[in-house]
Design a protein around this motif. Sequence first.
Motif, PDB file in Angstrom:
ATOM      1  N   VAL A  96       0.846  -1.196   0.000  1.00 51.82           N
ATOM      2  CA  VAL A  96       0.000   0.000   0.000  1.00 51.82           C
ATOM      3  C   VAL A  96       0.884   1.250   0.000  1.00 51.82           C
ATOM      4  O   VAL A  96       0.614   2.212  -0.723  1.00 51.82           O
ATOM      5  N   ALA A  97       1.964   1.218   0.781  1.00 50.53           N
ATOM      6  CA  ALA A  97       2.915   2.338   0.771  1.00 50.53           C
ATOM      7  C   ALA A  97       3.412   2.558  -0.652  1.00 50.53           C
ATOM      8  O   ALA A  97       3.530   3.697  -1.117  1.00 50.53           O
ATOM      9  N   GLY A  98       3.678   1.461  -1.351  1.00 52.09           N
ATOM     10  CA  GLY A  98       4.132   1.560  -2.735  1.00 52.09           C
ATOM     11  C   GLY A  98       3.117   2.293  -3.610  1.00 52.09           C
ATOM     12  O   GLY A  98       3.474   3.189  -4.372  1.00 52.09           O
ATOM     13  N   VAL A  99       1.833   1.941  -3.454  1.00 55.60           N
ATOM     14  CA  VAL A  99       0.795   2.585  -4.258  1.00 55.60           C
ATOM     15  C   VAL A  99       0.709   4.083  -3.930  1.00 55.60           C
ATOM     16  O   VAL A  99       0.575   4.916  -4.822  1.00 55.60           O
ATOM     17  N   LEU A 100       0.830   4.436  -2.639  1.00 55.00           N
ATOM     18  CA  LEU A 100       0.747   5.848  -2.243  1.00 55.00           C
ATOM     19  C   LEU A 100       1.867   6.668  -2.883  1.00 55.00           C
ATOM     20  O   LEU A 100       1.648   7.759  -3.405  1.00 55.00           O
ATOM     21  N   TRP A 101       3.083   6.124  -2.832  1.00 56.79           N
ATOM     22  CA  TRP A 101       4.222   6.879  -3.384  1.00 56.79           C
ATOM     23  C   TRP A 101       4.194   6.881  -4.899  1.00 56.79           C
ATOM     24  O   TRP A 101       4.577   7.857  -5.535  1.00 56.79           O
ATOM     25  N   LEU A 102       3.711   5.788  -5.480  1.00 54.52           N
ATOM     26  CA  LEU A 102       3.557   5.739  -6.933  1.00 54.52           C
ATOM     27  C   LEU A 102       2.604   6.838  -7.389  1.00 54.52           C
ATOM     28  O   LEU A 102       2.827   7.517  -8.396  1.00 54.52           O
ATOM     29  N   PHE A 103       1.532   7.028  -6.605  1.00 55.98           N
ATOM     30  CA  PHE A 103       0.533   8.036  -6.946  1.00 55.98           C
ATOM     31  C   PHE A 103       1.140   9.446  -6.905  1.00 55.98           C
ATOM     32  O   PHE A 103       0.886  10.269  -7.778  1.00 55.98           O
ATOM     33  N   MET A 104       1.978   9.707  -5.906  1.00 53.71           N
ATOM     34  CA  MET A 104       2.573  11.049  -5.785  1.00 53.71           C
ATOM     35  C   MET A 104       3.547  11.341  -6.912  1.00 53.71           C
ATOM     36  O   MET A 104       3.699  12.477  -7.348  1.00 53.71           O
ATOM     37  N   PHE A 105       4.249  10.280  -7.359  1.00 51.59           N
ATOM     38  CA  PHE A 105       5.308  10.492  -8.351  1.00 51.59           C
ATOM     39  C   PHE A 105       4.915   9.984  -9.745  1.00 51.59           C
ATOM     40  O   PHE A 105       5.762   9.910 -10.624  1.00 51.59           O
ATOM     41  N   ASN A 106       3.650   9.616  -9.906  1.00 50.86           N
ATOM     42  CA  ASN A 106       3.201   9.137 -11.214  1.00 50.86           C
ATOM     43  C   ASN A 106       3.547  10.161 -12.300  1.00 50.86           C
ATOM     44  O   ASN A 106       3.369  11.361 -12.111  1.00 50.86           O
ATOM     45  N   THR A 107       4.057   9.655 -13.424  1.00 48.53           N
ATOM     46  CA  THR A 107       4.554  10.600 -14.433  1.00 48.53           C
ATOM     47  C   THR A 107       3.429  11.415 -15.064  1.00 48.53           C
ATOM     48  O   THR A 107       3.660  12.493 -15.580  1.00 48.53           O
ATOM     49  N   ARG A 108       2.176  10.883 -15.022  1.00 47.85           N
ATOM     50  CA  ARG A 108       1.098  11.631 -15.666  1.00 47.85           C
ATOM     51  C   ARG A 108       0.280  12.459 -14.679  1.00 47.85           C
ATOM     52  O   ARG A 108      -0.096  13.586 -14.956  1.00 47.85           O
ATOM     53  N   VAL A 109      -0.042  11.884 -13.513  1.00 50.78           N
ATOM     54  CA  VAL A 109      -0.955  12.583 -12.611  1.00 50.78           C
ATOM     55  C   VAL A 109      -0.321  12.953 -11.270  1.00 50.78           C
ATOM     56  O   VAL A 109      -0.956  13.597 -10.456  1.00 50.78           O
ATOM     57  N   GLY A 110       0.907  12.520 -11.017  1.00 50.03           N
ATOM     58  CA  GLY A 110       1.509  12.707  -9.699  1.00 50.03           C
ATOM     59  C   GLY A 110       1.661  14.171  -9.321  1.00 50.03           C
ATOM     60  O   GLY A 110       2.089  14.982 -10.132  1.00 50.03           O
ATOM     61  N   VAL A 111       1.319  14.487  -8.070  1.00 47.68           N
ATOM     62  CA  VAL A 111       1.416  15.874  -7.614  1.00 47.68           C
ATOM     63  C   VAL A 111       2.874  16.288  -7.497  1.00 47.68           C
ATOM     64  O   VAL A 111       3.276  17.355  -7.977  1.00 47.68           O
ATOM     65  N   VAL A 112       3.678  15.457  -6.865  1.00 46.46           N
ATOM     66  CA  VAL A 112       5.073  15.830  -6.638  1.00 46.46           C
ATOM     67  C   VAL A 112       5.818  15.944  -7.967  1.00 46.46           C
ATOM     68  O   VAL A 112       6.560  16.907  -8.199  1.00 46.46           O
ATOM     69  N   SER A 113       5.567  14.976  -8.876  1.00 48.18           N
ATOM     70  CA  SER A 113       6.272  15.058 -10.153  1.00 48.18           C
ATOM     71  C   SER A 113       5.809  16.287 -10.948  1.00 48.18           C
ATOM     72  O   SER A 113       6.595  16.899 -11.671  1.00 48.18           O
ATOM     73  N   TRP A 114       4.556  16.689 -10.769  1.00 52.04           N
ATOM     74  CA  TRP A 114       4.061  17.876 -11.471  1.00 52.04           C
ATOM     75  C   TRP A 114       4.772  19.136 -10.958  1.00 52.04           C
ATOM     76  O   TRP A 114       5.233  19.966 -11.741  1.00 52.04           O
ATOM     77  N   TYR A 115       4.885  19.256  -9.610  1.00 52.91           N
ATOM     78  CA  TYR A 115       5.563  20.429  -9.064  1.00 52.91           C
ATOM     79  C   TYR A 115       7.049  20.415  -9.396  1.00 52.91           C
ATOM     80  O   TYR A 115       7.650  21.466  -9.635  1.00 52.91           O
ATOM     81  N   LEU A 116       7.633  19.208  -9.425  1.00 51.89           N
ATOM     82  CA  LEU A 116       9.040  19.112  -9.852  1.00 51.89           C
ATOM     83  C   LEU A 116       9.180  19.623 -11.282  1.00 51.89           C
ATOM     84  O   LEU A 116      10.140  20.316 -11.625  1.00 51.89           O
ATOM     85  N   GLY A 117       8.172  19.309 -12.122  1.00 53.19           N
ATOM     86  CA  GLY A 117       8.164  19.784 -13.505  1.00 53.19           C
ATOM     87  C   GLY A 117       8.154  21.308 -13.570  1.00 53.19           C
ATOM     88  O   GLY A 117       8.839  21.915 -14.392  1.00 53.19           O
ATOM     89  N   LEU A 118       7.369  21.926 -12.668  1.00 49.59           N
ATOM     90  CA  LEU A 118       7.333  23.397 -12.608  1.00 49.59           C
ATOM     91  C   LEU A 118       8.707  23.967 -12.315  1.00 49.59           C
ATOM     92  O   LEU A 118       9.085  25.017 -12.811  1.00 49.59           O
ATOM     93  N   LEU A 119       9.432  23.230 -11.453  1.00 46.57           N
ATOM     94  CA  LEU A 119      10.780  23.694 -11.085  1.00 46.57           C
ATOM     95  C   LEU A 119      11.799  23.375 -12.178  1.00 46.57           C
ATOM     96  O   LEU A 119      12.989  23.636 -12.012  1.00 46.57           O
ATOM     97  N   GLY A 120      11.332  22.756 -13.248  1.00 45.50           N
ATOM     98  CA  GLY A 120      12.218  22.466 -14.363  1.00 45.50           C
ATOM     99  C   GLY A 120      12.876  21.103 -14.267  1.00 45.50           C
ATOM    100  O   GLY A 120      13.779  20.785 -15.035  1.00 45.50           O
ATOM    101  N   TYR A 121      12.414  20.247 -13.309  1.00 46.06           N
ATOM    102  CA  TYR A 121      12.998  18.909 -13.216  1.00 46.06           C
ATOM    103  C   TYR A 121      12.030  17.904 -13.823  1.00 46.06           C
ATOM    104  O   TYR A 121      10.875  17.812 -13.410  1.00 46.06           O
TER     105      TYR A 121
END
Lengths: 293, 284
Positions: free
Chosen positions: A120-145
């Motif tokens: 379940v921890a895996g699913v939670l972190w996958l969701f945050m860093f998902n390349t299409r919908v992840g919140v963290v990966s989206w904000y990282l994208g804003l920062l240019g990463y």
Amino acid sequence: MEKRVTFKGIWLPILLVLPQIVITAVFFFYPAGQAVWQSLFIPDPFGLSMQWVGLGNFEYLFSDPYYRASFVTTAVFSILVTVVSMGVALYLALLADRLIKGAGAYRTLLIWPYAVAPAVAGVLWLFMFNTRVGVVSWYLGLLGYDWNHVLNEGEAMGLVVVASAWGRISYNFLFFLAGLQAIPKSVIEAAAIDGAHFWTRFRTIVFPLLSPTTFFLLVVNIIYAFFETFGVIHTITSGGPQQATTILVYKVFSDGFVGQDLGSSAAQSVVLLFLVSILTVVQFKFIERRVHY
Amino acid sequence: MAERNGMVEKRGAGLWLTHLGLIIGVLFIFFPIWLAFVASTVTQADIVRPPMPLLPGDQFFENYGRALTSGVNAPVATMLLNSMVMALGIAVGKIAISLLSAFAIVYFRFPLRKLFFWLIFLTLMLPVEVRIVPTYEVIANFGMLNSYQGLILPLIASATATFLFRQFFMTVPDELAEAARVDGAKPMRFFFDILLPMSRTNIAALFVILFIYGWNQYLWPLLITTDPDMNTIVMGIKQMFPSGDDTADWPVIMATSILAMVPPVLVVVGMQRLFVRGLVESEK
């Protein structure tokens, strides 16, 4: 240690241990024996006959670059998970230990992720860093990463390490806090009166007195990273990309059930068996030491 | 010099910094779960157009209702039931067989006693992960794939629980057994009337740990439950992701993840003292 007073009887006690012995024999020793036995054969493609190859499976295994790489992956992964989860836990425990009031409340807030399954921890972190919908990966994208753990090996490893360590912080925190609270305050106060500041006190008094707890957690966490993180890896990366997160336990599964390579999978089981034996012996040594302190 | 005043415990600014550090830690622990909870209360459209909102929406009943009654492959209510049966079966089964074998090993002298003890001890070295393929074959030969017996039995033998009870029985005063023997009580009478009631706290503490252990199993149910109606919730979540390029049904998946956490978290928080005790004792 033996009891002085015992009951008479031979059949009753045998009847009492029987359920456990039968289950142990059928589901532990027989399969483990099978693993050792199968590791010495290669089944034909139809599974009709077995061909004796002696240690051939092992030779083949250790000449396989992917298998050797899996050892390195497992070592890197285990060390990172252990260091991250123990580091964060020790930091939080040191803070909580400084409080006169409220340490209990923080303990309640921090321990319950222990109950969250690794998968379940895996699913939670996958969701945050998902390349299409992840919140963290989206904000990282804003920062240019441009985050992409599906393609980038280092990012994949980072993600499974953080997801595995995250759920483990509770456990380590609990043991560190108990260890810290067992250190007599008078010793630390005496050092403080002598003018030793926090960092000096930690280095010269607290950390050495905490070392039995630290050793114990070190071994237990490595065992956790070896065997109990399968769910994290399976949910987040399925061992990829390019087997960058294929730890040994994951490889037994993927070769045995997905790849249907039973001889190799059995040989891998035997190697793991050997590793667990070593870890168990080490664990017992350390725990004995812990008792003597 | 200011250090002299507060000596070890912090006051004033230092106290606030300590709280701040802890609160950051707590937030780091909470954030993934908060995000999952938010995702379980919004629509799919809110999620697929990142960034998703950070505050809960109004789809709570809709999403959880959909998850529980239809899910993706099987209703989550069914998976919750399967997990409950498996977790309870493992916890109760392990405690029962361990109590009996520890009683026999501590309170009797019988042939093969040492051998049995070592056989149980060796199981410490055989976690299910290292013997998956042959254990799978055993279960398949017994026709136990997709069954509760298949989920429970291979995980039920445990050296840890046996050792815990053995250790506890050693601390029980000999006078009790002696008195029982003088009164002519049968061994099982002594076990049920004296030993079992005395072990209550240990049993409860171990139950908390074993329930979580059983509930959180992943690899084993993944192998032996090919029928979606036998999936447990923890392994069922991964099965809800579509293969290929389709978009996952995130609100339902996240609602399921939250549902998968609720029972073990309630057990840990509700029985915190027993949980801590069980954890420390079972690691000895």
